[in-house]
Design a protein around this motif. Structure first.
Motif, PDB file in Angstrom:
ATOM      1  N   ASN A 246       5.125  12.200 -13.430  1.00 58.41           N
ATOM      2  CA  ASN A 246       5.120  10.894 -12.762  1.00 58.41           C
ATOM      3  C   ASN A 246       4.205  10.905 -11.546  1.00 58.41           C
ATOM      4  O   ASN A 246       3.514   9.917 -11.269  1.00 58.41           O
ATOM      5  CB  ASN A 246       6.540  10.503 -12.346  1.00 58.41           C
ATOM      6  CG  ASN A 246       7.410  10.133 -13.535  1.00 58.41           C
ATOM      7  OD1 ASN A 246       6.897   9.695 -14.575  1.00 58.41           O
ATOM      8  ND2 ASN A 246       8.713  10.317 -13.412  1.00 58.41           N
ATOM      9  N   ARG A 247       4.194  12.018 -10.812  1.00 58.68           N
ATOM     10  CA  ARG A 247       3.251  12.151  -9.680  1.00 58.68           C
ATOM     11  C   ARG A 247       1.812  12.057 -10.166  1.00 58.68           C
ATOM     12  O   ARG A 247       0.975  11.400  -9.544  1.00 58.68           O
ATOM     13  CB  ARG A 247       3.444  13.493  -8.974  1.00 58.68           C
ATOM     14  CG  ARG A 247       4.640  13.582  -8.065  1.00 58.68           C
ATOM     15  CD  ARG A 247       4.680  14.941  -7.382  1.00 58.68           C
ATOM     16  NE  ARG A 247       3.486  15.141  -6.566  1.00 58.68           N
ATOM     17  CZ  ARG A 247       2.934  16.336  -6.344  1.00 58.68           C
ATOM     18  NH1 ARG A 247       3.442  17.418  -6.940  1.00 58.68           N
ATOM     19  NH2 ARG A 247       1.868  16.442  -5.581  1.00 58.68           N
TER      20      ARG A 247
ATOM     21  N   LYS B 209       0.709  10.584 -12.950  1.00 56.00           N
ATOM     22  CA  LYS B 209       0.403   9.228 -13.421  1.00 56.00           C
ATOM     23  C   LYS B 209       0.133   8.293 -12.241  1.00 56.00           C
ATOM     24  O   LYS B 209      -0.754   7.431 -12.311  1.00 56.00           O
ATOM     25  CB  LYS B 209       1.566   8.698 -14.260  1.00 56.00           C
ATOM     26  CG  LYS B 209       1.732   9.410 -15.599  1.00 56.00           C
ATOM     27  CD  LYS B 209       2.963   8.898 -16.331  1.00 56.00           C
ATOM     28  CE  LYS B 209       3.158   9.647 -17.655  1.00 56.00           C
ATOM     29  NZ  LYS B 209       4.369   9.194 -18.370  1.00 56.00           N
ATOM     30  N   LYS B 210       0.858   8.473 -11.163  1.00 59.94           N
ATOM     31  CA  LYS B 210       0.669   7.614  -9.995  1.00 59.94           C
ATOM     32  C   LYS B 210      -0.703   7.802  -9.382  1.00 59.94           C
ATOM     33  O   LYS B 210      -1.424   6.830  -9.125  1.00 59.94           O
ATOM     34  CB  LYS B 210       1.762   7.919  -8.965  1.00 59.94           C
ATOM     35  CG  LYS B 210       1.654   7.064  -7.709  1.00 59.94           C
ATOM     36  CD  LYS B 210       2.763   7.407  -6.719  1.00 59.94           C
ATOM     37  CE  LYS B 210       2.597   6.578  -5.442  1.00 59.94           C
ATOM     38  NZ  LYS B 210       3.653   6.921  -4.445  1.00 59.94           N
TER      39      LYS B 210
ATOM     40  N   ASN C 204      -3.561   6.511 -11.600  1.00 63.18           N
ATOM     41  CA  ASN C 204      -3.754   5.060 -11.495  1.00 63.18           C
ATOM     42  C   ASN C 204      -4.474   4.689 -10.199  1.00 63.18           C
ATOM     43  O   ASN C 204      -5.295   3.769 -10.175  1.00 63.18           O
ATOM     44  CB  ASN C 204      -2.401   4.347 -11.564  1.00 63.18           C
ATOM     45  CG  ASN C 204      -1.766   4.468 -12.943  1.00 63.18           C
ATOM     46  OD1 ASN C 204      -2.444   4.738 -13.922  1.00 63.18           O
ATOM     47  ND2 ASN C 204      -0.457   4.278 -13.000  1.00 63.18           N
ATOM     48  N   GLU C 205      -4.157   5.409  -9.114  1.00 61.47           N
ATOM     49  CA  GLU C 205      -4.842   5.152  -7.847  1.00 61.47           C
ATOM     50  C   GLU C 205      -6.335   5.428  -7.972  1.00 61.47           C
ATOM     51  O   GLU C 205      -7.175   4.646  -7.493  1.00 61.47           O
ATOM     52  CB  GLU C 205      -4.237   6.024  -6.742  1.00 61.47           C
ATOM     53  CG  GLU C 205      -2.813   5.640  -6.354  1.00 61.47           C
ATOM     54  CD  GLU C 205      -2.237   6.585  -5.305  1.00 61.47           C
ATOM     55  OE1 GLU C 205      -2.988   7.471  -4.842  1.00 61.47           O
ATOM     56  OE2 GLU C 205      -1.055   6.447  -4.961  1.00 61.47           O
TER      57      GLU C 205
END
Length: 343
Positions: free
Chosen positions: A237-238, A240-241, A244-245
């Protein structure tokens, strides 16, 4: 071949002929698909005019569990090496290695690896990359002074230039000294009246790639390595975040850069040279011919570069040179310098 999803590209790199094949083999396909794949590889590898063969794609044949593998016999039969050694496909079940990169010459590939996934899905493939051992000319970075023309004090600039004793300069018999003096006076006055700064130019770097984006990309790659090693939902999840940034930063930077180019094209204050330079930058077009065009002298066209340089030299020696305006002088001076440097 019918019923075989494949594309072959013929590449010519540094005088070497490379066949690059991409394939998709459906899961649990019938045996005739593998026979067609074998025939396609056989045709490519029997081409005596090819130096290297490179094959990639999604083969849906797990190379982590090689039992009953359909690819392994083909690797042995055609003396190919499979270079990907980590999972490329992730699901709720254990991961698998389905996306492959094969070649008949491992020395032609300097690196192969698996990159972060492109989409946020429960089941996904990771893209694979390969770096070919065909050296590319790299440009060294260099320092350059740029002028902030929109902030210049041109009244002061004109006053400084008007105060110089130009007659004493043009009375010189030495054209080299006269040119050096004029250049020094103009640049020295510009340095006092037009703000400027020193920048680092990296020709191999896209103009929209900022330092902030580069830092984010490095951070994204570090988090991706951690996520692959630990393989838990928190680390993924880290990743993926921050992925996206990075994607949003790149898109915005590209959009801002392209919009700035479009504004420059629309701006009527741009010179013809700058206008075409910006248009070529937007369209990706490059001039194929950078030579000086033919010169018309006494109703005859001069094509040879040395003849052009001699004609321009004769022109500059004419007494009427002193009567030329700066707008006439400097384009011809630049043209003469270019021809001299290409002789």
């Amino acid at each position: 071949m019918d019923n075989l999803e494949s594309v072959w590209l013929e590449l010519k790199l540094h005088g070497k002929k490379v066949l690059f094949g991409t394939f998709y083999i459906p899961p649990n396909c019938e045996q005739y698909i593998w026979v067609k794949l074998e025939n396609s590889l056989d045709m490519a590898l029997n081409d005596n005019h090819v130096d290297y063969i490179m094959i990639t794609g999604d083969f849906n044949d797990n190379q982590i569990n090689c039992a009953n593998s359909k690819i392994r016999p083909l690797l042995t039969q055609f003396s190919l090496n499979q270079l990907i050694d980590e999972p490329t496909h992730f699901t709720e079940q254990p991961s698998s290695l389905l996306d492959l990169f094969m070649t008949n010459n491992v020395n032609a590939v300097t690196y192969c690896g698996v990159r972060p996934p492109l989409l946020e899905q429960l089941r996904y493939h990771c893209p694979i990359i390969g770096l070919l051992n065909f050296p590319k000319t790299c440009h060294k970075s260099f320092k350059r002074k740029i002028w902030l023309y929109d902030r210049g004090d041109y009244t002061k600039y004109r006053n400084i230039l008007s105060g110089n004793k130009w007659n004493s300069i043009t009375d010189s018999d030495n054209i080299e000294d006269m040119t050096a003096t004029i250049t020094h006076i103009i640049l020295d006055a510009a340095d006092k009246c037009i703000p400027n700064k020193i920048i680092t130019v990296r020709k191999d770097q896209p103009p929209w790639l900022t330092n902030e984006i580069k830092k984010k990309i490095r951070k994204k790659n570090r988090i991706h390595k951690i996520a692959k090693r630990r393989n838990n939902s928190k680390d993924w999840n880290r990743f993926k975040k921050i992925r996206n940034e990075v994607t949003n930063l790149v898109r915005k930077s590209k959009e801002d850069f392209n919009n700035s180019l479009i504004k420059k094209v629309i701006n009527n204050n741009s010179s013809n040279k700058n206008w075409w330079k910006i248009v070529n930058q937007i369209t990706g077009m490059k001039s194929k011919d950078t030579s000086i065009p033919p010169l018309l002298i006494n109703d005859s066209l001069i094509f040879d570069d040395i003849d052009k340089a001699n004609e321009l030299n004769d022109f500059f020696l004419h007494p009427s040179l002193i009567l030329m305006t700066p707008a006439q002088f400097y384009p011809l001076y630049h043209l003469m310098f270019h021809l001299q440097s290409t002789k």
